[in-house]
Design an enzyme around this catalytic site. Structure first.
Site, PDB file in Angstrom:
ATOM      1  N   GLU A 275       2.297  -3.372  20.099  1.00  0.00           N
ATOM      2  CA  GLU A 275       1.590  -3.241  18.824  1.00  0.00           C
ATOM      3  C   GLU A 275       2.457  -3.695  17.321  1.00  0.00           C
ATOM      4  O   GLU A 275       2.058  -4.172  16.435  1.00  0.00           O
ATOM      5  CB  GLU A 275       1.468  -1.831  18.457  1.00  0.00           C
ATOM      6  N   ARG A 276       3.760  -3.847  17.744  1.00  0.00           N
ATOM      7  CA  ARG A 276       4.619  -4.315  16.764  1.00  0.00           C
ATOM      8  C   ARG A 276       4.778  -5.882  16.648  1.00  0.00           C
ATOM      9  O   ARG A 276       5.176  -6.504  15.517  1.00  0.00           O
ATOM     10  CB  ARG A 276       6.012  -3.768  16.934  1.00  0.00           C
TER      11      ARG A 276
ATOM     12  N   CYS B 281      17.641  -6.021  25.754  1.00  0.00           N
ATOM     13  CA  CYS B 281      17.960  -4.952  26.837  1.00  0.00           C
ATOM     14  C   CYS B 281      19.140  -5.317  27.441  1.00  0.00           C
ATOM     15  O   CYS B 281      19.811  -4.709  28.345  1.00  0.00           O
ATOM     16  CB  CYS B 281      16.684  -5.004  27.695  1.00  0.00           C
TER      17      CYS B 281
ATOM     18  N   GLU C 253      21.342   4.360  23.738  1.00  0.00           N
ATOM     19  CA  GLU C 253      21.231   2.900  23.409  1.00  0.00           C
ATOM     20  C   GLU C 253      20.991   2.683  22.001  1.00  0.00           C
ATOM     21  O   GLU C 253      20.107   3.235  21.334  1.00  0.00           O
ATOM     22  CB  GLU C 253      19.973   2.584  24.184  1.00  0.00           C
TER      23      GLU C 253
HETATM   24  P1  NAD Z   1       8.948   1.361  23.636  1.00  0.00           P
HETATM   25  O1  NAD Z   1       8.994   2.106  24.650  1.00  0.00           O
HETATM   26  O2  NAD Z   1       9.047   1.841  22.399  1.00  0.00           O
HETATM   27  O3  NAD Z   1       7.467   0.337  23.727  1.00  0.00           O
HETATM   28  C1  NAD Z   1       7.178  -0.455  24.967  1.00  0.00           C
HETATM   29  C2  NAD Z   1       5.511  -0.216  25.157  1.00  0.00           C
HETATM   30  O4  NAD Z   1       5.202   1.239  25.329  1.00  0.00           O
HETATM   31  C3  NAD Z   1       4.784  -0.728  23.783  1.00  0.00           C
HETATM   32  O5  NAD Z   1       3.619  -1.526  24.544  1.00  0.00           O
HETATM   33  C4  NAD Z   1       4.451   0.456  23.234  1.00  0.00           C
HETATM   34  O6  NAD Z   1       2.961   0.699  22.899  1.00  0.00           O
HETATM   35  C5  NAD Z   1       4.365   1.555  24.675  1.00  0.00           C
HETATM   36  N1  NAD Z   1       4.630   3.151  24.120  1.00  0.00           N
HETATM   37  C6  NAD Z   1       5.852   3.464  23.154  1.00  0.00           C
HETATM   38  N2  NAD Z   1       5.940   4.682  23.324  1.00  0.00           N
HETATM   39  C7  NAD Z   1       4.671   5.174  24.188  1.00  0.00           C
HETATM   40  C8  NAD Z   1       4.494   6.356  24.520  1.00  0.00           C
HETATM   41  N3  NAD Z   1       5.091   7.324  23.943  1.00  0.00           N
HETATM   42  N4  NAD Z   1       3.402   6.620  25.396  1.00  0.00           N
HETATM   43  C9  NAD Z   1       3.019   5.591  26.047  1.00  0.00           C
HETATM   44  N5  NAD Z   1       3.328   4.466  25.439  1.00  0.00           N
HETATM   45  C10 NAD Z   1       4.073   4.072  24.724  1.00  0.00           C
HETATM   46  O7  NAD Z   1       9.924   0.050  23.804  1.00  0.00           O
HETATM   47  P2  NAD Z   1      10.166  -1.120  22.798  1.00  0.00           P
HETATM   48  O8  NAD Z   1      10.962  -0.334  21.292  1.00  0.00           O
HETATM   49  O9  NAD Z   1       9.039  -1.727  22.420  1.00  0.00           O
HETATM   50  O10 NAD Z   1      11.454  -1.732  23.328  1.00  0.00           O
HETATM   51  C11 NAD Z   1      12.731  -1.505  23.342  1.00  0.00           C
HETATM   52  C12 NAD Z   1      13.207  -0.968  24.655  1.00  0.00           C
HETATM   53  O11 NAD Z   1      12.680  -1.658  25.654  1.00  0.00           O
HETATM   54  C13 NAD Z   1      14.687  -0.660  24.797  1.00  0.00           C
HETATM   55  O12 NAD Z   1      14.867   0.355  25.287  1.00  0.00           O
HETATM   56  C14 NAD Z   1      14.953  -1.783  25.565  1.00  0.00           C
HETATM   57  O13 NAD Z   1      16.216  -1.616  26.364  1.00  0.00           O
HETATM   58  C15 NAD Z   1      14.044  -1.808  26.523  1.00  0.00           C
HETATM   59  N6  NAD Z   1      13.753  -3.231  27.197  1.00  0.00           N
HETATM   60  C16 NAD Z   1      14.124  -3.218  28.617  1.00  0.00           C
HETATM   61  C17 NAD Z   1      14.062  -4.615  29.128  1.00  0.00           C
HETATM   62  C18 NAD Z   1      14.362  -4.348  30.749  1.00  0.00           C
HETATM   63  O14 NAD Z   1      14.320  -5.326  31.397  1.00  0.00           O
HETATM   64  N7  NAD Z   1      15.196  -3.634  31.202  1.00  0.00           N
HETATM   65  C19 NAD Z   1      13.769  -5.604  28.602  1.00  0.00           C
HETATM   66  C20 NAD Z   1      13.494  -5.594  27.300  1.00  0.00           C
HETATM   67  C21 NAD Z   1      13.248  -4.222  26.770  1.00  0.00           C
END
Ligand code: NAD
Length: 522
Positions: free
Chosen positions: A198-199, A303, A403
């Site tokens: 959503e961001r 990540c 992290e």
């Molecule tokens: P996030 O978990 O906040 O959001 C990811 C998705 O989950 C979004 O679409 C969001 O709408 C949803 N979401 C967020 N909180 C939620 C909740 N409480 N309940 C249900 N859905 C929810 O992650 P972010 O901040 O967008 O991304 C950064 C994170 O992603 C970092 O921890 C990073 O390390 C990780 N990441 C991992 C990889 C990998 O391949 N391991 C790749 C990219 C990013």
């Protein structure tokens, strides 16, 4: 359903600067190959991280819209699975060409909404495009196996699509991560419901437009929006058979647990704390350049960012040079010429990162390079954090345990390779790791003993290309790594194996009496 005019930015008219947008339009959703105006009552405001100017409002899709997306995908599935694999391949070829043709436009959307530099955003698109290019080989990948298992009897295996599947994406790679799912899910014959972050959903919306132009039939790719409410819908909707998730541990562990309990396949890539071990025999210049690039590129919001440096022996004496190199990086709006890193995603994220830096100070670490308070002259309202290096860090400190996901490198000292391996393995995360050394023997010992799932030897961000798979380990992947993204495991995730065993005998050889013992075919 109300059609939306079109995407706010089209292929001839898209922003290439951080100028304030006068005619701000809401992000539409995408269903049956059409952009639709949401009836949402709740919207998430999306601000340019370099200026905090409003870019768009992202709807929290309504229940009716979410259900309509599922119905559309369900309706599209029978014809799509019956579409020949070569026809799907041709669509994928066209799609990859369109992504290439719209490369700058996709990257511009990423720079505007996510904040990373334009050059880095182009890399974001390319790493996703490579997965789509890999999926162009889908006829070979979908092939099953066949063996004559006994006289007149053979067993064949087929890969079949699952049906309706979903992908939930994070903010940090707005093109690459949707492209980890779109090509493989659809080329294998599934219909995909995509929920971008959503961001920064702009790049995903452009990809949807390109999918339609490439010839995806209506309903094969639908895009819905929102935060936790949309995610809960995806987890609980029985028609959705599989969920691909990439994001934080907090959201991902929840989605994995509840999605699995609902009987769905879930693959979930999570957070990280990636270490670089630097050995005294390393090529110093290459190692320092690699570490600075991988720690601070994308403002540390990768990540696979190298956020932790383990300095073995006298390499701690290289810190002043490391700091000089980090200090020389240009922090600026992502569209600016020569910008090395842009802002972080939100004011909340900036605040979190700065408080983690402060916690390190309070716990007795040294702030060798302090990026707090930095602001480029042209963008005083952005979410800026300059490159920061924290030294004398100990494993119990908060800045080491959490992290940070910002342009912050934490540095620890050890005396030997064994100590470095023990330290890194004691960390809960295991996404990636890198070692810098000229010794093959040292690198081999490290590669064997280290638990992280993606190892770079003199390579800072060892994200494998699409013919391999993204093989994070430990707390960086849910379910003990039961499924990884793209490559053979990605294909496996989006397909169900079916085996057919058949017997064709000449008439006179047909069995004469019932045999109640377990058939062994032997
Ligand atoms: P996030 O978990 O906040 O959001 C990811 C998705 O989950 C979004 O679409 C969001 O709408 C949803 N979401 C967020 N909180 C939620 C909740 N409480 N309940 C249900 N859905 C929810 O992650 P972010 O901040 O967008 O991304 C950064 C994170 O992603 C970092 O921890 C990073 O390390 C990780 N990441 C991992 C990889 C990998 O391949 N391991 C790749 C990219 C990013």
């Amino acid at each position: 359903l109300k059609p939306a005019a079109a995407l706010a930015f089209d292929s001839t008219n898209y922003p290439t600067s951080h100028e304030k947008i006068q005619d701000v339009q809401d992000t539409p959703y995408f269903i049956d190959n059409k952009f639709m105006k949401s009836e949402a009552t709740q919207f998430i405001e999306l601000h340019d991280p370099a200026t905090n100017n409003l870019v768009t409002r992202v709807p929290q899709s309504t229940d009716a819209e979410l259900k309509a997306a599922v119905e559309s995908a369900k309706k599209a599935f029978p014809a799509w699975r019956a579409t020949s694999v070569m026809a799907r391949q041709r669509i994928m070829f066209k799609f990859t060409q369109l992504v290439r043709d719209n490369w700058d436009r996709l990257a511009a959307s990423i720079t505007l909404e996510q904040g990373k530099t334009f050059a880095d955003a182009k890399g974001d698109v390319l790493r996703g495009l490579q997965v789509a290019e890999g999926a162009c080989n889908i006829p070979q990948q979908m092939m099953g196996e066949v063996l004559e298992v006994a006289k007149d009897m053979e067993t064949r295996s087929y890969r079949e699509p699952l049906g309706v599947v979903a992908s939930i994406c994070p903010f940090n790679f707005p093109a690459m991560i949707p492209l980890w799912s779109i090509p493989i899910a659809t080329a294998t014959g599934n219909c995909l419901i995509l929920k971008p972050s959503e961001r920064d959903p702009g790049a995903a919306m452009i990809l949807a437009e390109l999918a339609e132009k490439a010839g995806f039939p209506p309903g094969v790719l639908n895009v819905v929006h929102g935060a936790a409410k949309t995610v809960d819908f995806i987890i609980d909707e029985p028609a959705i058979k599989a969920i691909s998730f990439v994001g934080s541990n907090r959201a991902g562990e929840y989605i994995f647990t509840r999605g699995s309990a609902n009987g769905k396949r879930v693959q979930a890539n999570l957070g990280a704390k990636n270490h670089a071990a630097i050995l005294p025999d390393a090529n110093k210049q290459h190692a320092l350049n690699s570490i600075v690039g991988a720690a601070f590129g994308a403002a540390g919001q990768r990540c696979m960012a190298l956020s932790t440096l383990v300095m073995v022996g006298e390499t701690k004496d290289w810190l002043p040079e490391l700091a000089e190199s980090a200090k020389a990086l240009k922090v600026n709006g992502g569209f600016e010429e020569g910008a090395d890193l842009g802002p972080v995603i939100s004011p909340q994220s900036k605040e979190r990162i700065e408080s983690l830096i402060s916690s390190a100070e309070e716990e007795g670490a040294t702030i060798l390079l302090d990026g707090r308070g930095y602001k480029p002259a042209k963008y005083l309202n952005g979410n800026w954090v300059g490159p920061t290096i924290i030294t004398n860090v100990k494993p119990h400190m908060k800045c080491y345990r959490e992290e940070i996901f910002g342009p912050v490198l934490v540095c620890l000292n050890v005396d030997s390779l064994d100590e470095a391996v023990d330290l890194i393995n004691a960390n809960e995360y295991g996404n990636g790791v890198a070692i810098f050394t000229k010794s093959g023997a040292t690198a081999t010992a490290f590669q064997k003993n280290i638990e992280a799932g993606q190892v770079g030897i003199n390579v800072p961000i060892p994200v494998p290309l699409p013919f391999f798979s993204f093989t994070g380990n430990k707390k960086s992947i849910a379910g003990g790594g039961v499924s990884t993204f793209y490559g053979k495991p990605g294909l496996q995730f989006y397909t169900q194996l079916k085996t057919v065993t058949s017997l064709w005998k000449a008439e006179d050889a047909i069995s004469k009496a019932a045999d109640v013992a377990m058939p062994t075919h032997s």
